[in-house]
Design an enzyme around this catalytic site. Structure first.
Site, mmCIF file in Angstrom:
data_model
loop_
_atom_site.group_PDB
_atom_site.id
_atom_site.type_symbol
_atom_site.label_atom_id
_atom_site.label_comp_id
_atom_site.label_asym_id
_atom_site.label_seq_id
_atom_site.Cartn_x
_atom_site.Cartn_y
_atom_site.Cartn_z
ATOM 1 N N GLU A 190 -24.430 -92.299 51.394
ATOM 2 C CA GLU A 190 -23.254 -91.448 51.203
ATOM 3 C C GLU A 190 -22.074 -92.369 50.902
ATOM 4 O O GLU A 190 -21.748 -93.249 51.697
ATOM 5 C CB GLU A 190 -22.961 -90.603 52.449
ATOM 6 C CG GLU A 190 -23.891 -89.412 52.591
ATOM 7 C CD GLU A 190 -23.503 -88.472 53.732
ATOM 8 O OE1 GLU A 190 -22.527 -88.752 54.457
ATOM 9 O OE2 GLU A 190 -24.191 -87.453 53.908
ATOM 10 N N ASP A 219 -11.702 -86.352 58.568
ATOM 11 C CA ASP A 219 -12.032 -87.706 59.007
ATOM 12 C C ASP A 219 -11.094 -88.198 60.093
ATOM 13 O O ASP A 219 -9.901 -87.906 60.083
ATOM 14 C CB ASP A 219 -11.990 -88.658 57.810
ATOM 15 C CG ASP A 219 -13.098 -88.354 56.821
ATOM 16 O OD1 ASP A 219 -14.262 -88.358 57.251
ATOM 17 O OD2 ASP A 219 -12.810 -88.091 55.646
#
Length: 265
Positions: free
Chosen positions: A49, A60
């Site tokens: 990824e 995040d």
């Protein structure tokens, strides 16, 4: 059969668990990205990824936010990320690469232009954090038309309706977020993950990778006992932040090799 589907079919045939590491493209420095991707494969990664840096990465935590900021400060763009995938593909035609990021850079490029460019570069899947599956049929179709898998997140809070919506548009694998909150947050409740995955599989006949909160070989092995694959991100990005740049490639490969060994034990 897509490269991602082939990878998971091979893992299932070998009764192995998938290892899906995440790094932010361009971090800790742009010149290292392709070497880091190869190091992940050498350490035992099954799928990579690759995070596309964005200025407002809302899902995040601080570790990946800082990585995005470092990459953006060095001028990393979506076009540059695709160029690195193209370079990686010159010597690796087997390991799937999934771009993970946010809608804004894709929409600035244009969805059709992005789909064509990503496919030509050798991207295998795209996970857009802020694309709701209920409104994503045309984008998912565009990805598949270009031979890529649209990948979606599910969380402990996902309703049956959300899981069904994801099952309709997703392919490749599903990414189950094991914790509420942002990446890199607290520890995992294995029992709740183990209870949740069979419910997801009732709706979606896809492999499930579990991520958020996986920090070491022990946690990875525990998650691997219930999931099809383990996704590890913040811990790797933190490792790269803490390691002198000349040691980054070796340190990353060693860490991933430890996780691989634990999953295969």
């Amino acid at each position: 059969m897509s490269r991602i589907q082939k990878t998971f079919a091979a893992l299932a045939a070998q009764q192995k668990k998938g290892l899906i590491p995440f790094i932010t493209a361009g971090d800790p420095e742009p010149g290292l990205t392709v070497a880091l991707m190869h190091a992940l494969v050498a350490g035992g990664a099954d799928v990579i990824e690759l995070g596309v840096p964005f200025s407002d990465p809302m899902a995040d935590g601080p570790v990946i936010q800082r990585a995005s900021e470092r990459a953006l400060a060095q001028g990393v763009s979506l076009t540059q990320v695709l160029q690195w995938v193209r370079e990686f593909r010159q010597t690796n035609t087997d390991t799937p690469v999934v771009l993970m990021g946010y809608a804004n850079p894709i929409e600035r490029m244009g969805e059709a232009a992005f789909a064509a460019a990503a496919s030509a570069a050798g991207v295998d899947g795209v996970l857009v954090v802020d694309y709701p599956p209920e409104e994503c049929e045309s984008f998912a179709g565009l990805m598949r038309d270009h031979g890529m898998d649209p990948i979606f997140l599910l969380a402990p809070t996902s309703t049956d309706a959300r899981i069904e919506a994801v099952a309709k548009v997703a392919s490749g694998y599903l990414y189950y977020v094991s914790l509420k909150g942002v990446t890199g947050s607290a520890s995992i409740d294995l029992d709740s993950v183990a209870a949740r995955l069979p419910l997801i599989k009732q709706h979606a006949n896809l492999p499930v990778g579990v991520g958020f909160g996986i920090r070491d070989a022990q946690t990875a092995r525990a998650i691997g006992s219930v999931a099809d694959a383990v996704v590890i991100g913040s811990r790797l990005v933190q490792l790269l932040e803490d390691t002198p740049r000349e040691q980054a490639v070796t340190a990353l490969q060693s860490f991933i090799a430890e996780i691989r060994q634990a999953l295969d034990a």
